[in-house]
Design a protein around this motif. Structure first.
Motif, mmCIF file in Angstrom:
data_model
loop_
_atom_site.group_PDB
_atom_site.id
_atom_site.type_symbol
_atom_site.label_atom_id
_atom_site.label_comp_id
_atom_site.label_asym_id
_atom_site.label_seq_id
_atom_site.Cartn_x
_atom_site.Cartn_y
_atom_site.Cartn_z
ATOM 1 N N THR A 4 0.704 -1.258 -0.079
ATOM 2 C CA THR A 4 -0.058 0.062 -0.110
ATOM 3 C C THR A 4 0.843 1.334 0.080
ATOM 4 O OG1 THR A 4 -0.184 -0.174 2.384
ATOM 5 C CG2 THR A 4 -2.010 -0.890 1.000
ATOM 6 N N ARG A 5 2.104 1.310 0.448
ATOM 7 C CA ARG A 5 2.919 2.324 0.439
ATOM 8 C C ARG A 5 3.547 2.688 -0.852
ATOM 9 N NH1 ARG A 5 7.605 2.848 4.832
ATOM 10 N NH2 ARG A 5 7.612 4.745 3.834
ATOM 11 N N ILE A 6 3.842 1.448 -1.501
ATOM 12 C CA ILE A 6 3.973 1.759 -3.123
ATOM 13 C C ILE A 6 3.088 2.266 -3.803
ATOM 14 C CG2 ILE A 6 4.490 0.438 -5.131
ATOM 15 C CD1 ILE A 6 6.372 -1.459 -3.454
ATOM 16 N N ALA A 7 1.768 1.994 -3.580
ATOM 17 C CA ALA A 7 0.523 2.411 -4.278
ATOM 18 C C ALA A 7 0.480 3.871 -3.990
ATOM 19 C CB ALA A 7 -0.597 1.701 -3.855
ATOM 20 N N ARG A 8 0.768 4.284 -2.599
ATOM 21 C CA ARG A 8 0.377 5.767 -2.493
ATOM 22 C C ARG A 8 1.537 6.633 -2.776
ATOM 23 N NH1 ARG A 8 -0.811 3.751 2.940
ATOM 24 N NH2 ARG A 8 1.342 4.013 3.561
ATOM 25 N N GLN A 9 2.770 6.010 -3.016
ATOM 26 C CA GLN A 9 3.801 6.792 -3.574
ATOM 27 C C GLN A 9 3.543 7.021 -5.162
ATOM 28 O OE1 GLN A 9 7.441 4.596 -2.848
ATOM 29 N NE2 GLN A 9 7.240 5.363 -0.696
ATOM 30 N N ASP A 149 -5.367 -4.844 -4.565
ATOM 31 C CA ASP A 149 -6.192 -6.289 -4.717
ATOM 32 C C ASP A 149 -5.687 -7.133 -3.606
ATOM 33 O OD1 ASP A 149 -6.218 -9.085 -5.963
ATOM 34 O OD2 ASP A 149 -7.856 -8.128 -6.335
ATOM 35 N N ARG A 150 -4.047 -7.055 -3.536
ATOM 36 C CA ARG A 150 -3.661 -7.912 -2.424
ATOM 37 C C ARG A 150 -4.140 -7.828 -0.974
ATOM 38 N NH1 ARG A 150 1.242 -6.747 -5.310
ATOM 39 N NH2 ARG A 150 1.788 -8.275 -6.415
ATOM 40 N N ARG A 151 -4.738 -6.433 -0.856
ATOM 41 C CA ARG A 151 -5.200 -5.992 0.454
ATOM 42 C C ARG A 151 -6.810 -6.106 0.741
ATOM 43 N NH1 ARG A 151 -2.673 -1.638 4.526
ATOM 44 N NH2 ARG A 151 -4.446 -1.677 6.213
ATOM 45 N N TRP A 152 -7.565 -5.626 -0.531
ATOM 46 C CA TRP A 152 -8.862 -5.402 -0.602
ATOM 47 C C TRP A 152 -9.415 -6.116 -1.234
ATOM 48 C CZ3 TRP A 152 -8.065 0.567 -1.519
ATOM 49 C CH2 TRP A 152 -7.713 1.255 -0.247
ATOM 50 N N GLY A 153 -8.957 -7.035 -2.072
ATOM 51 C CA GLY A 153 -9.832 -8.045 -2.969
ATOM 52 C C GLY A 153 -10.225 -7.490 -4.428
ATOM 53 N N PHE A 154 -10.643 -8.215 -5.452
ATOM 54 C CA PHE A 154 -11.019 -7.706 -6.711
ATOM 55 C C PHE A 154 -11.712 -6.668 -6.782
ATOM 56 C CE2 PHE A 154 -13.313 -8.160 -10.683
ATOM 57 C CZ PHE A 154 -12.217 -8.089 -11.738
ATOM 58 N N VAL A 155 -13.104 -6.893 -6.256
ATOM 59 C CA VAL A 155 -14.314 -5.778 -6.508
ATOM 60 C C VAL A 155 -13.763 -4.523 -5.714
ATOM 61 C CG1 VAL A 155 -16.521 -5.375 -6.007
ATOM 62 C CG2 VAL A 155 -16.109 -7.723 -6.620
ATOM 63 N N THR A 156 -13.346 -4.275 -4.896
ATOM 64 C CA THR A 156 -13.194 -3.193 -4.122
ATOM 65 C C THR A 156 -12.031 -2.537 -4.458
ATOM 66 O OG1 THR A 156 -13.938 -3.848 -1.846
ATOM 67 C CG2 THR A 156 -12.497 -2.140 -1.754
ATOM 68 N N SER A 157 -10.984 -3.117 -5.092
ATOM 69 C CA SER A 157 -9.946 -2.529 -5.655
ATOM 70 C C SER A 157 -9.927 -2.067 -7.077
ATOM 71 C CB SER A 157 -8.743 -3.715 -5.831
ATOM 72 O OG SER A 157 -8.863 -4.769 -6.661
ATOM 73 N N SER A 158 -10.872 -2.674 -7.961
ATOM 74 C CA SER A 158 -11.475 -2.498 -9.093
ATOM 75 C C SER A 158 -12.275 -1.003 -9.173
ATOM 76 C CB SER A 158 -12.186 -3.262 -9.640
ATOM 77 O OG SER A 158 -11.514 -4.460 -9.915
ATOM 78 N N ARG A 266 -4.133 -15.345 -9.115
ATOM 79 C CA ARG A 266 -3.294 -14.346 -8.404
ATOM 80 C C ARG A 266 -2.595 -13.069 -9.176
ATOM 81 N NH1 ARG A 266 1.125 -17.738 -5.377
ATOM 82 N NH2 ARG A 266 1.478 -15.563 -4.681
ATOM 83 N N TRP A 267 -2.487 -12.197 -8.490
ATOM 84 C CA TRP A 267 -1.900 -11.090 -9.329
ATOM 85 C C TRP A 267 -0.459 -11.669 -9.484
ATOM 86 C CZ3 TRP A 267 -4.583 -7.110 -11.049
ATOM 87 C CH2 TRP A 267 -5.818 -6.966 -10.358
ATOM 88 N N GLN A 268 -0.133 -11.450 -10.705
ATOM 89 C CA GLN A 268 1.496 -11.862 -10.972
ATOM 90 C C GLN A 268 2.481 -10.843 -11.601
ATOM 91 O OE1 GLN A 268 1.469 -15.572 -12.711
ATOM 92 N NE2 GLN A 268 -0.103 -16.383 -11.419
ATOM 93 N N VAL A 269 2.620 -9.983 -11.004
ATOM 94 C CA VAL A 269 3.374 -8.905 -11.589
ATOM 95 C C VAL A 269 4.771 -9.039 -11.274
ATOM 96 C CG1 VAL A 269 4.137 -6.545 -11.244
ATOM 97 C CG2 VAL A 269 1.789 -6.962 -10.986
ATOM 98 N N SER A 270 5.938 -9.228 -12.136
ATOM 99 C CA SER A 270 7.030 -9.629 -12.231
ATOM 100 C C SER A 270 7.812 -8.768 -11.340
ATOM 101 C CB SER A 270 7.672 -9.961 -13.637
ATOM 102 O OG SER A 270 6.878 -11.039 -14.112
#
Length: 271
Positions: A4-9, A149-158, A266-270
């Motif tokens: 979430t810190r990466i997302a905020r940045q 998505d890792r924290r809130w799930g698919f629907v909420t994150s979308s 699963r989210w699979q960002v390299s």
């Protein structure tokens, strides 16, 4: 470093770049500036550079933030991550099928557009729509939506990313020369489309595997090129509601079926 810190940045940097440049462009409009949709001269190209930086702000922020947090070692690794094309064939099939349904429904419900262009314009417009559109997903689908998505799930994150994405687009309605500012696109219909396609891109990512970012970039590029060629921006409520409802329904149904048959979602960002 937490997700979430990466997302905020990423969000802070994206909006600093996007709103900084877009506000500059809106101010410059008082002195005659406008985006050039057809670039034929060097001055016209240079005039579009600030606008391009605004549009590319998610991609720029993604690289800077992921590099700073050692998620990627450099530009080459970042490019390899976002353009990794190998993955499940189901991801390609799903993306193509949903886009086909979207445009077919729009044409059936709203009727053919008076602004439809020759078919070959679709292919000619792909490079431009990769830069002005597709590359947005190099940001949203690397440093934001997967992290949430890792924290809130698919629907909420979308839904959350959909609102953020809409706010990011708002300056387009005030920059002269864009389809948004010219009145060709209704804001509220556009908002419906934005929310629906954020769900779609999230589903494409989940169903694809290692090539999820690339497929989202490709889908966004193809969508913009097809919209341009077919001349169907969201200006008809009937077509907008029908087409976007189908997009959401197909996305959610595909995810549920994939879970039922044991697919690994699963989210699979390299890294």
């Amino acid at each position: 470093m937490t997700d979430t810190r990466i997302a905020r940045q990423f969000l802070v940097l994206t909006f600093v770049i996007a709103y900084g440049f877009s506000c500059g462009l809106i101010f410059a409009a008082r002195f005659g500036y406008e985006v050039n949709n057809v670039v034929t001269t060097a001055p016209e190209f240079l005039a579009n550079v600030p606008f391009s930086i605004y549009i590319l702000s998610p991609a720029i922020a993604s690289y800077v933030v992921l590099r700073a947090n050692r998620r990627v070692s450099g530009l080459w690794e970042w490019l390899r991550m976002i353009f990794a094309a190998r993955g499940r064939a189901a991801g390609y099939l799903f993306a193509i099928s949903v886009l086909a349904v979207y445009f077919s429904l729009h044409l059936v419900v709203s009727g053919p557009s008076l602004h439809m262009l020759p078919w070959y314009m679709f292919f000619l417009s792909l490079p431009g729509n990769l830069i002005i559109g597709g590359m947005e997903e190099a940001g949203w689908m690397t440093a934001l939506q997967p992290e949430l998505d890792r924290r809130w799930g698919f629907v909420t994150s979308s839904l959350v990313v959909g609102v953020i994405w809409l706010l990011w687009h708002v300056p387009l309605f005030f920059i002269p020369g864009t389809n948004h500012e010219s009145g060709l696109i209704d804001f509220w219909m556009f908002a419906v489309q934005i929310m629906a396609f954020r769900v779609l891109y999230g589903a494409i990512f989940r169903l694809s595997g290692g090539n999820g970012v690339f497929l989202c970039i490709l889908s966004h590029t193809v969508f913009n090129a097809a919209s341009f060629t077919l001349g169907i921006p969201p200006t008809s409520w009937a077509g907008t509601l029908a087409a976007n409802a189908a997009v959401v329904l197909l996305a959610l149904t595909s995810l549920m079926l994939s879970r039922r048959f044991g697919a690994r979602l699963r989210w699979q960002v390299s890294r």
